[in-house]
Design a protein around this motif. Sequence first.
Motif, PDB file in Angstrom:
ATOM      1  N   MET A 108       0.910  -1.408   0.147  1.00  0.00           N
ATOM      2  CA  MET A 108      -0.006   0.170  -0.060  1.00  0.00           C
ATOM      3  C   MET A 108       0.923   1.144   0.033  1.00  0.00           C
ATOM      4  SD  MET A 108      -3.169   0.831   2.681  1.00  0.00           S
ATOM      5  CE  MET A 108      -3.965  -0.824   2.203  1.00  0.00           C
ATOM      6  N   ASP A 109       0.670   2.370  -0.956  1.00  0.00           N
ATOM      7  CA  ASP A 109       1.467   3.238  -1.062  1.00  0.00           C
ATOM      8  C   ASP A 109       1.149   4.542  -0.155  1.00  0.00           C
ATOM      9  OD1 ASP A 109       2.650   2.039  -3.165  1.00  0.00           O
ATOM     10  OD2 ASP A 109       1.296   2.603  -4.638  1.00  0.00           O
ATOM     11  N   THR A 110      -0.145   4.792  -0.024  1.00  0.00           N
ATOM     12  CA  THR A 110      -0.331   6.167   1.109  1.00  0.00           C
ATOM     13  C   THR A 110      -1.065   5.593   2.097  1.00  0.00           C
ATOM     14  OG1 THR A 110       0.000   7.486  -1.040  1.00  0.00           O
ATOM     15  CG2 THR A 110      -1.196   8.401   0.946  1.00  0.00           C
ATOM     16  N   TYR A 111      -0.901   5.766   3.300  1.00  0.00           N
ATOM     17  CA  TYR A 111      -1.657   5.689   4.499  1.00  0.00           C
ATOM     18  C   TYR A 111      -1.306   6.511   5.517  1.00  0.00           C
ATOM     19  CZ  TYR A 111       2.496   2.498   4.658  1.00  0.00           C
ATOM     20  OH  TYR A 111       3.780   2.113   4.442  1.00  0.00           O
TER      21      TYR A 111
ATOM     22  N   LYS B   6       0.095  -4.763   1.684  1.00  0.00           N
ATOM     23  CA  LYS B   6      -1.119  -5.028   0.961  1.00  0.00           C
ATOM     24  C   LYS B   6      -2.047  -6.051   1.696  1.00  0.00           C
ATOM     25  CE  LYS B   6      -2.766  -6.295  -3.410  1.00  0.00           C
ATOM     26  NZ  LYS B   6      -2.512  -6.762  -4.822  1.00  0.00           N
ATOM     27  N   ASN B   7      -3.506  -5.818   1.949  1.00  0.00           N
ATOM     28  CA  ASN B   7      -4.274  -6.576   2.355  1.00  0.00           C
ATOM     29  C   ASN B   7      -4.146  -6.669   4.063  1.00  0.00           C
ATOM     30  OD1 ASN B   7      -5.746  -7.406  -0.140  1.00  0.00           O
ATOM     31  ND2 ASN B   7      -3.958  -9.079  -0.030  1.00  0.00           N
ATOM     32  N   SER B   8      -3.541  -5.411   4.465  1.00  0.00           N
ATOM     33  CA  SER B   8      -3.288  -5.654   6.171  1.00  0.00           C
ATOM     34  C   SER B   8      -4.568  -5.051   6.584  1.00  0.00           C
ATOM     35  CB  SER B   8      -2.165  -4.556   6.316  1.00  0.00           C
ATOM     36  OG  SER B   8      -1.999  -4.480   7.897  1.00  0.00           O
ATOM     37  N   LEU B   9      -4.928  -5.852   7.895  1.00  0.00           N
ATOM     38  CA  LEU B   9      -5.925  -5.261   8.529  1.00  0.00           C
ATOM     39  C   LEU B   9      -5.586  -4.433   9.638  1.00  0.00           C
ATOM     40  CD1 LEU B   9      -7.057  -9.085   9.347  1.00  0.00           C
ATOM     41  CD2 LEU B   9      -7.904  -7.385   7.423  1.00  0.00           C
TER      42      LEU B   9
ATOM     43  N   ASN C 103      -8.167   2.701   1.832  1.00  0.00           N
ATOM     44  CA  ASN C 103      -7.829   1.313   1.722  1.00  0.00           C
ATOM     45  C   ASN C 103      -8.850   0.262   1.236  1.00  0.00           C
ATOM     46  OD1 ASN C 103      -9.669   1.330   3.913  1.00  0.00           O
ATOM     47  ND2 ASN C 103      -8.347   0.048   5.416  1.00  0.00           N
ATOM     48  N   LEU C 104      -9.980   0.974   0.507  1.00  0.00           N
ATOM     49  CA  LEU C 104     -10.965   0.194  -0.061  1.00  0.00           C
ATOM     50  C   LEU C 104     -10.856   0.762  -1.621  1.00  0.00           C
ATOM     51  CD1 LEU C 104     -13.891   0.633   2.228  1.00  0.00           C
ATOM     52  CD2 LEU C 104     -12.681  -1.533   2.098  1.00  0.00           C
ATOM     53  N   ALA C 105     -10.729  -0.138  -2.544  1.00  0.00           N
ATOM     54  CA  ALA C 105     -10.664  -0.085  -3.987  1.00  0.00           C
ATOM     55  C   ALA C 105     -11.728   0.718  -4.494  1.00  0.00           C
ATOM     56  CB  ALA C 105     -10.334  -1.373  -4.723  1.00  0.00           C
ATOM     57  N   ASN C 106     -13.099   0.405  -4.073  1.00  0.00           N
ATOM     58  CA  ASN C 106     -14.078   1.195  -4.703  1.00  0.00           C
ATOM     59  C   ASN C 106     -14.530   2.409  -4.233  1.00  0.00           C
ATOM     60  OD1 ASN C 106     -14.756  -0.583  -2.704  1.00  0.00           O
ATOM     61  ND2 ASN C 106     -16.776  -0.785  -3.458  1.00  0.00           N
ATOM     62  N   PHE C 107     -13.682   2.854  -3.161  1.00  0.00           N
ATOM     63  CA  PHE C 107     -14.051   4.167  -2.347  1.00  0.00           C
ATOM     64  C   PHE C 107     -13.029   5.173  -2.575  1.00  0.00           C
ATOM     65  CE2 PHE C 107     -16.988   1.260  -0.590  1.00  0.00           C
ATOM     66  CZ  PHE C 107     -18.368   1.772  -0.691  1.00  0.00           C
ATOM     67  N   LYS C 108     -13.236   6.476  -2.232  1.00  0.00           N
ATOM     68  CA  LYS C 108     -12.302   7.395  -2.099  1.00  0.00           C
ATOM     69  C   LYS C 108     -12.438   7.894  -0.549  1.00  0.00           C
ATOM     70  CE  LYS C 108     -11.424   8.894  -6.870  1.00  0.00           C
ATOM     71  NZ  LYS C 108     -11.402  10.032  -7.698  1.00  0.00           N
ATOM     72  N   ASN C 109     -11.556   8.602  -0.098  1.00  0.00           N
ATOM     73  CA  ASN C 109     -11.695   9.121   1.216  1.00  0.00           C
ATOM     74  C   ASN C 109     -12.274   8.475   2.445  1.00  0.00           C
ATOM     75  OD1 ASN C 109     -10.666  11.548   0.090  1.00  0.00           O
ATOM     76  ND2 ASN C 109     -12.856  11.814  -0.665  1.00  0.00           N
ATOM     77  N   LYS C 110     -12.137   6.949   2.238  1.00  0.00           N
ATOM     78  CA  LYS C 110     -12.895   6.057   3.196  1.00  0.00           C
ATOM     79  C   LYS C 110     -11.641   5.056   3.539  1.00  0.00           C
ATOM     80  CE  LYS C 110     -17.233   3.577   3.691  1.00  0.00           C
ATOM     81  NZ  LYS C 110     -18.432   3.358   2.948  1.00  0.00           N
ATOM     82  N   TRP C 111     -11.484   4.981   4.824  1.00  0.00           N
ATOM     83  CA  TRP C 111     -10.704   4.011   5.503  1.00  0.00           C
ATOM     84  C   TRP C 111     -11.290   3.162   6.305  1.00  0.00           C
ATOM     85  CZ3 TRP C 111      -5.410   3.918   4.231  1.00  0.00           C
ATOM     86  CH2 TRP C 111      -4.581   2.726   5.106  1.00  0.00           C
TER      87      TRP C 111
ATOM     88  N   THR D  11     -22.981   2.965   4.531  1.00  0.00           N
ATOM     89  CA  THR D  11     -22.907   1.620   4.216  1.00  0.00           C
ATOM     90  C   THR D  11     -23.126   1.483   2.577  1.00  0.00           C
ATOM     91  OG1 THR D  11     -25.442   1.286   4.511  1.00  0.00           O
ATOM     92  CG2 THR D  11     -23.797   1.379   6.399  1.00  0.00           C
ATOM     93  N   ARG D  12     -23.689   2.428   1.893  1.00  0.00           N
ATOM     94  CA  ARG D  12     -24.067   2.169   0.747  1.00  0.00           C
ATOM     95  C   ARG D  12     -22.821   1.473  -0.247  1.00  0.00           C
ATOM     96  NH1 ARG D  12     -29.216   3.950  -0.821  1.00  0.00           N
ATOM     97  NH2 ARG D  12     -30.133   5.488   0.487  1.00  0.00           N
ATOM     98  N   GLY D  13     -22.899   0.476  -0.740  1.00  0.00           N
ATOM     99  CA  GLY D  13     -21.831  -0.073  -1.570  1.00  0.00           C
ATOM    100  C   GLY D  13     -20.798  -0.940  -0.995  1.00  0.00           C
ATOM    101  N   ASP D  14     -21.082  -0.782   0.367  1.00  0.00           N
ATOM    102  CA  ASP D  14     -19.820  -1.554   1.122  1.00  0.00           C
ATOM    103  C   ASP D  14     -20.350  -2.786   1.527  1.00  0.00           C
ATOM    104  OD1 ASP D  14     -17.286  -1.508   2.826  1.00  0.00           O
ATOM    105  OD2 ASP D  14     -17.833   0.676   3.500  1.00  0.00           O
TER     106      ASP D  14
END
Length: 269
Positions: free
Chosen positions: A1-4, A25-28, A131-139, A167-170
């Motif tokens: 993961m590049d930015t966190y 990557k895939n870290s919890l 840290n979600l591929a289908n969201f921005k600004n959401k950790w 929760t939508r789409g999550d």
Amino acid sequence: MDTYPQLSGALVESKGKRPSGKLLKNSLGYMVFNSDNIGEGTTNGGVWIASSSAYKGHGINVLPENFKRVVVGFAARRAVKPTWYNAQDNYVRPDINNSKYDEFVNDSLIYSLFDNASYQAAYRNWKNYSNLANFKNKWANQWFWLDIDTVRELTNEYNQMQLYNDTRGDTNRYVAKMVNQTTFSPEAKAVLDIVNKIWLQTLSCRQSAILANETLSLEAWDAGWFQLKQLVKLFPDKNQILMLEFKEKFEILKKKIEDEVYDLNMLSR
């Protein structure tokens, strides 16, 4: 993961320029694991869990393949009461063939969510971290314990549309999936039940808390226990009785885990 975020606490990003922690990557999340003795883990802040990397490093990434070992390591190092004569005692591997081990793992899972060094949190709109591929600004807080369908049902019932919309789409978080598949001991279940009561009772004042302190990311449907405790502090009178009940039940679980640590030969009496 590049930015966190490089964290020094649940909701605090370190200002240092040379972080020691690294998120895979895939870290919890990340568990700071500064030492292997009782005193360091309990009184010196040497053991804690966060949803992103810890700036100080000296720990391990939490991954699906090591998750159970992490929660066992965390609970064992946080639950044992330090004294003048045991503070420098070091832990060893548990006896995994002991009949008590599986229950110890499950007890440790619940303990790891609600200890004072459990800094797992969800973040929203924080420097574009995601840290979600289908969201921005959401950790995502992968340590959140409630099923997303339960959250949707209750936020809709209590007219908490900001939470409902989040929760939508999550999908369910990693720990929620584990909780759904696990049968817990009476002590662990008692803690989980009272936490769920607190979560539900605070739902009616969630919107007020969001407006009162936007830095807490309480609009996140998967906001963690640390965040929920900050909400309780904003409305202490309403939630004091349940919090006292939580402390009583958590202490019972903590004492049980302490005994299990010795029963599984992680420490010698």
